[in-house]
Structure formats: structure tokens, C-alpha cells
Design a protein around this motif. Structure first.
Motif, PDB file in Angstrom:
ATOM      1  N   MET A 188      -0.163 -84.879  -5.611  1.00 14.03           N
ATOM      2  CA  MET A 188      -0.178 -85.073  -7.056  1.00 14.03           C
ATOM      3  C   MET A 188      -0.665 -83.784  -7.706  1.00 14.03           C
ATOM      4  O   MET A 188      -1.692 -83.231  -7.310  1.00 14.03           O
ATOM      5  N   VAL A 189       0.072 -83.310  -8.687  1.00 14.03           N
ATOM      6  CA  VAL A 189      -0.223 -82.051  -9.360  1.00 14.03           C
ATOM      7  C   VAL A 189      -0.301 -82.297 -10.862  1.00 14.03           C
ATOM      8  O   VAL A 189       0.484 -83.075 -11.416  1.00 14.03           O
ATOM      9  N   ARG A 190      -1.271 -81.644 -11.503  1.00 13.89           N
ATOM     10  CA  ARG A 190      -1.316 -81.717 -12.965  1.00 13.89           C
ATOM     11  C   ARG A 190      -0.043 -81.112 -13.545  1.00 13.89           C
ATOM     12  O   ARG A 190       0.414 -80.055 -13.091  1.00 13.89           O
ATOM     13  N   ARG A 191       0.476 -81.746 -14.548  1.00  7.60           N
ATOM     14  CA  ARG A 191       1.703 -81.262 -15.167  1.00  7.60           C
ATOM     15  C   ARG A 191       1.558 -79.818 -15.634  1.00  7.60           C
ATOM     16  O   ARG A 191       2.423 -78.974 -15.380  1.00  7.60           O
ATOM     17  N   GLU A 192       0.439 -79.510 -16.303  1.00  4.66           N
ATOM     18  CA  GLU A 192       0.264 -78.168 -16.844  1.00  4.66           C
ATOM     19  C   GLU A 192       0.128 -77.126 -15.745  1.00  4.66           C
ATOM     20  O   GLU A 192       0.538 -75.968 -15.908  1.00  4.66           O
ATOM     21  N   VAL A 193      -0.450 -77.524 -14.608  1.00  6.09           N
ATOM     22  CA  VAL A 193      -0.582 -76.596 -13.479  1.00  6.09           C
ATOM     23  C   VAL A 193       0.793 -76.332 -12.863  1.00  6.09           C
ATOM     24  O   VAL A 193       1.141 -75.185 -12.555  1.00  6.09           O
ATOM     25  N   TYR A 194       1.563 -77.373 -12.675  1.00  9.96           N
ATOM     26  CA  TYR A 194       2.907 -77.234 -12.108  1.00  9.96           C
ATOM     27  C   TYR A 194       3.756 -76.300 -12.963  1.00  9.96           C
ATOM     28  O   TYR A 194       4.455 -75.416 -12.442  1.00  9.96           O
ATOM     29  N   LEU A 195       3.668 -76.471 -14.270  1.00  9.47           N
ATOM     30  CA  LEU A 195       4.425 -75.611 -15.172  1.00  9.47           C
ATOM     31  C   LEU A 195       3.879 -74.195 -15.179  1.00  9.47           C
ATOM     32  O   LEU A 195       4.628 -73.215 -15.242  1.00  9.47           O
ATOM     33  N   GLN A 196       2.553 -74.078 -15.119  1.00  6.26           N
ATOM     34  CA  GLN A 196       1.918 -72.760 -15.162  1.00  6.26           C
ATOM     35  C   GLN A 196       2.334 -71.888 -13.982  1.00  6.26           C
ATOM     36  O   GLN A 196       2.590 -70.688 -14.145  1.00  6.26           O
ATOM     37  N   VAL A 197       2.403 -72.479 -12.791  1.00  7.10           N
ATOM     38  CA  VAL A 197       2.734 -71.691 -11.599  1.00  7.10           C
ATOM     39  C   VAL A 197       4.234 -71.634 -11.338  1.00  7.10           C
ATOM     40  O   VAL A 197       4.677 -70.967 -10.404  1.00  7.10           O
ATOM     41  N   GLY A 198       5.014 -72.322 -12.159  1.00  5.79           N
ATOM     42  CA  GLY A 198       6.465 -72.247 -12.031  1.00  5.79           C
ATOM     43  C   GLY A 198       7.095 -73.269 -11.113  1.00  5.79           C
ATOM     44  O   GLY A 198       8.262 -73.144 -10.747  1.00  5.79           O
ATOM     45  N   GLY A 199       6.332 -74.307 -10.740  1.00  5.57           N
ATOM     46  CA  GLY A 199       6.881 -75.326  -9.859  1.00  5.57           C
ATOM     47  C   GLY A 199       7.113 -74.788  -8.450  1.00  5.57           C
ATOM     48  O   GLY A 199       6.548 -73.780  -8.043  1.00  5.57           O
ATOM     49  N   PHE A 200       7.944 -75.484  -7.701  1.00  8.74           N
ATOM     50  CA  PHE A 200       8.280 -75.045  -6.347  1.00  8.74           C
ATOM     51  C   PHE A 200       9.206 -73.831  -6.410  1.00  8.74           C
ATOM     52  O   PHE A 200      10.078 -73.741  -7.279  1.00  8.74           O
ATOM     53  N   ASP A 201       9.021 -72.921  -5.482  1.00  8.09           N
ATOM     54  CA  ASP A 201       9.914 -71.769  -5.367  1.00  8.09           C
ATOM     55  C   ASP A 201      11.230 -72.245  -4.757  1.00  8.09           C
ATOM     56  O   ASP A 201      11.283 -72.650  -3.595  1.00  8.09           O
TER      57      ASP A 201
END
Length: 362
Positions: A188-201
Motif C-alpha cells: 500500500m502506497v500513499r497516493r501523493e508518494v506514488y505520484l511524487q516518485v513517478g509510479g512504477f518504472d
């Protein structure tokens, strides 16, 4: 990855399916059997299954949001497709061969709500027969940790703080704990963190996307936790094959190059070369040498793209390698190898890593 959509539900859940419709059916049933006052939405991304998965699952789970791909786009891109449409405050990535515990969704949301320092978290992962899955938590393999995994010492001394750093079995499995990385089967990932780091490569296609996402989460200044109050059952069957070896080797280069600072890359280079010699020898013995060579050429073909991503990572990171040294990795995960032949290298790796950590001041 960017999205201006405001959160509308508590959790957006993504399941990526490829030819495992019966497992996916069980997974979806467990999600909708969740207890607690949690609003969620579910996305199932089918990566061009040829077993009739879309029709089978749509007939049984009409409330799910389906994304049907005409080709297999890989794990990372498929998850990102769903997350671009997600409206949840938290994003939950689930493998189709998992079963979510009845109260696990509520437990994960409650923990994340009360611990803003946590950028991501995972549950206690159990096997389908109820046994503890050591993949619930793991460390980033430094050269020493990778060596203990490679040589079999981690299996001989699983609860040792010296030899057992990979699966962290010396930590109390019944207490919340901070870990280096989570496995992609459930996180489970915070939405803002997922967006901040660009999601999965998306360029990895498969393997090491979870390691990369965890690394970037740490570099963004967040913790990664495992909370045993949440439980997920996972039917995992370890397998060795040439294509898996190829993907893991190719992506290992990219993860290292993308996320390390230049000084650290220079310091770990001798250990990296030493490890490569061992891997080349292993590939020759196992008959996978051509796939090892292919991984080199594939890594080089994507070099320019990785270097562009590296610029962004190094520019935006808020945590230096010295602070990050407890998570630092010289190589990434060697699930395919458990060979005691290289055990004579333990002194080299142990001393080299201890010295290297002391030299990192950036």
C-alpha cells in the motif's frame, strides 16, 4: 506520472492478471469480503491473457473496473494504467494469487492514517497453508547481504543479524517494523508518494519494480513499514528460468545506475565487478550464459533513457546516500542463485562493505 484528480475513496486496489483467472477470481472475492468502513474501488488490468480471463472475471465481478490490454505491457505499466484512473487516498497493489484477510484493508488504512511518516506499508504475508512467508519483509542487499543470499549463509543462519539481513527474520514478525523494501505481491502506497516518485518504472517490464519504488520512497524521505495486524495469503511458487534471469540481471544494472550517487557508484564498482565475475561463472555452469550477455546488451540499449531518469532522481531526492546507507545496495536480489561455491568471498564482501560505508559522506 501526474494526476490532479482529488481522492474520492479511501483505497484504489489494482490487480494485474495474466492467464490466472481462477486465482484472480479468488483474490477479487477476498477483496469484496473485506470488513470495516472502508470505501474502495477495484481495477483489474488484464495483460493479454489467452485463457479467457476477461470474460470469466467480468461475468463474476461486474463491479470491477477492467482495463483489457491487447499485449502484455508488463507489471509496472499495467499498474500505472490503473493508477492513472484511481481516485483513492491510498493505492494498494495486489498480485492475483493473493487472498486479502477480512480485516486487513481496514488495518492498513488505519495504520497509514495514524503514521504520516510512512510512505508505504505491507502486511504480514502468509502462505496459503498459513505458514509465514519470509518475503513479508526484506532488506536491500548490500554486497555483503547479496553474498549471504548467494552463498546460502542466509539460509543456514536465517535469524542472524549478520547473515540474515535479506529476509530480516531476526525482527519480531508480530510487531510493526521498518524495512528496506516490500514485495510487489502486496503493498500500500500513499497516493501523493506514488505520484511524487513517478509510479512504477515501466521500462523494467518485470522484476525489481518493487525494489525501485521502495528505493525512491526512501529517497523522498518516507519510511516503509510492515504491519502484521494486516494479513495477506500468497500462493507463491519459486521458479528458475532463463527469461527471469535475463530480466533480473538487466534491471539490476538500471536500478543501481538510476538511484546511486556518483561517488557511491565509484566506491562499489570493485565489488560490483567481483560479483559480475561470479554471475558470469554461474551463467556458464547453468547454461544461461547467452542470457547473461543479452542482459548486458539490453541494459546498454536503454542507457540513455536510464541516465535521463537518473538526473531527475538525483535532482529531487531529499535523502543522501550516507543517511540511506542502512538500505544501500551494491547489487539487487539474487533469487535464482543459491550456490555455496562463492562462500570463500565472505571476508572480502564483509570488509569491503564496512569500509565503503565509512567513506560515504554525501
Amino acid at each position: 506520472m501526474s494526476s490532479e484528480r482529488k481522492p474520492a475513496v479511501d483505497v484504489s486496489i489494482t490487480v494485474v492478471n495474466f492467464n490466472v483467472k481462477h486465482f484472480a477470481d479468488q483474490c477479487l472475492r477476498s477483496i469484496y469480503a473485506s470488513k470495516g468502513d472502508i470505501d474502495f474501488e477495484v481495477f483489474l488490468v488484464d495483460n493479454a491473457s489467452n485463457d479467457g480471463s476477461p470474460e470469466y472475471l467480468q461475468a463474476r465481478h461486474p463491479d470491477v473496473n477492467y482495463i483489457i490490454n491487447r499485449e502484455n505491457l508488463g507489471f509496472g505499466r499495467a499498474n500505472n494504467q490503473a493508477m492513472e484512473r484511481a481516485t483513492g487516498r491510498y493505492l494498494l497493489i495486489l498480485n492475483p494469487d493473493t487472498i486479502l484477510g477480512e480485516t486487513s484493508l481496514e488495518a492498513m488504512v488505519e495504520y497509514m492514517d495514524s503514521h504520516p511518516e510512512a510512505g508505504a506499508m505491507g502486511p504480514m504475508i502468509l502462505t496459503r497453508d498459513g505458514g509465514f512467508d519470509v518475503a513479508s519483509k526484506r532488506g536491500f542487499p548490500t554486497p555483503w547481504v547479496a553474498f549471504t543470499r548467494l552463498s546460502g549463509l542466509a539460509n543456514l543462519f536465517p535469524k542472524s543479524r549478520i547473515f540474515g539481513r535479506y529476509n530480516l527474520l531476526y525482527l519480531d514478525p508480530n510487531k510493526p517494523c521498518e524495512v528496506d523494501a516490500l514485495v510487489g505481491s502486496c503493498m500500500m502506497v500513499r497516493r501523493e508518494v506514488y505520484l511524487q516518485v513517478g509510479g512504477f518504472d515501466e521500462d523494467y517490464f518485470m522484476y525489481h519494480e518493487d525494489v525501485d519504488l521502495g528505493w525512491l520512497t526512501h529517497l523522498a524521505g518516507y519510511k516503509i513499514m510492515v504491519v502484521p495486524r494486516a494479513v495477506v495469503y500468497h500462493k507463491y511458487s519459486f521458479s528458475r528460468n532463463k527469461k527471469k534471469f535475463f530480466w533480473m540481471e538487466r534491471n539490476r544494472f538500471w536500478v543501481i545506475l538510476k538511484n546511486y550517487k556518483t561517488g557511491t557508484l565509484i566506491l562499489i564498482f570493485p565489488a560490483f565487478i567481483f560479483m559480475e565475475i561470479g554471475l558470469i561463472f554461474y551463467s556458464l555452469v547453468s547454461g544461461w550464459f547467452i542470457w547473461k550477455i543479452k542482459s548486458y546488451f539490453s541494459a546498454l540499449s536503454g542507457l540513455n533513457k536510464v541516465l535521463e531518469k537518473r538526473k531527475k532522481v538525483q535532482r529531487e531526492r531529499v535523502v543522501g546516500d550516507r543517511e540511506f546507507s542502512r538500505y544501500l545496495t551494491g547489487v539487487v536480489k539474487f533469487e535464482d542463485i543459491n550456490n555455496p561455491v562463492l562462500s570463500l568471498a565472505n571476508i572480502f564482501f564483509n570488509l569491503y562493505w564496512k569500509i565503503t560505508k565509512q567513506l560515504i559522506f554525501w
